[in-house]
Write a protein that holds these residues in place. Sequence first.
Motif, PDB file in Angstrom:
ATOM      1  N   ASN A   1       0.800  -1.220   0.000  1.00 39.83           N
ATOM      2  CA  ASN A   1       0.000   0.000   0.000  1.00 39.83           C
ATOM      3  C   ASN A   1       0.835   1.273   0.000  1.00 39.83           C
ATOM      4  N   LEU A   2       2.031   1.229   0.575  1.00 39.71           N
ATOM      5  CA  LEU A   2       2.870   2.423   0.656  1.00 39.71           C
ATOM      6  C   LEU A   2       4.043   2.397  -0.317  1.00 39.71           C
ATOM      7  N   GLY A   3       4.155   1.330  -1.104  1.00 36.83           N
ATOM      8  CA  GLY A   3       5.230   1.243  -2.083  1.00 36.83           C
ATOM      9  C   GLY A   3       6.607   1.169  -1.453  1.00 36.83           C
ATOM     10  N   ILE A   4       6.723   0.431  -0.367  1.00 36.56           N
ATOM     11  CA  ILE A   4       8.003   0.304   0.333  1.00 36.56           C
ATOM     12  C   ILE A   4       8.816  -0.812  -0.324  1.00 36.56           C
ATOM     13  N   PRO A   5      10.072  -0.549  -0.659  1.00 35.64           N
ATOM     14  CA  PRO A   5      10.904  -1.569  -1.332  1.00 35.64           C
ATOM     15  C   PRO A   5      11.132  -2.809  -0.463  1.00 35.64           C
ATOM     16  N   GLU A   6      11.424  -3.904  -1.127  1.00 34.25           N
ATOM     17  CA  GLU A   6      11.640  -5.192  -0.453  1.00 34.25           C
ATOM     18  C   GLU A   6      12.840  -5.175   0.496  1.00 34.25           C
ATOM     19  N   ASN A   7      13.815  -4.314   0.248  1.00 31.70           N
ATOM     20  CA  ASN A   7      15.019  -4.311   1.074  1.00 31.70           C
ATOM     21  C   ASN A   7      14.813  -3.561   2.397  1.00 31.70           C
ATOM     22  N   ILE A   8      13.634  -3.009   2.623  1.00 29.36           N
ATOM     23  CA  ILE A   8      13.316  -2.306   3.874  1.00 29.36           C
ATOM     24  C   ILE A   8      12.511  -3.250   4.763  1.00 29.36           C
TER      25      ILE A   8
END
Length: 85
Positions: free
Chosen positions: A44-51
């Motif tokens: 939903n927030l477009g947070i990258p996989e590495n976070i």
Amino acid sequence: MDNNKDSGEIDISIVMTHIMLMAEELGLSTCWIGYIEPEAIRKNLGIPENIKIIGAMTLGYHKEGSMPSKSHTIRRNNEDLIKFL
């Protein structure tokens, strides 16, 4: 202290607490969200996989006349919560 321990989650908890205290000082309301679904938040927030997502809170102005849940006023005795060894 265990030198191999990653204290990142503890540090983030401390930072989030300070954010909540400052928000209150500024007239904002917050709520720490105890149960989160990291993948839904990521999507939903477009947070990258590495976070790594380990916490979430709401932040904003409370609705006029709103009240906390009745569960927030239920308190247990210290004797039920604390045990000295």
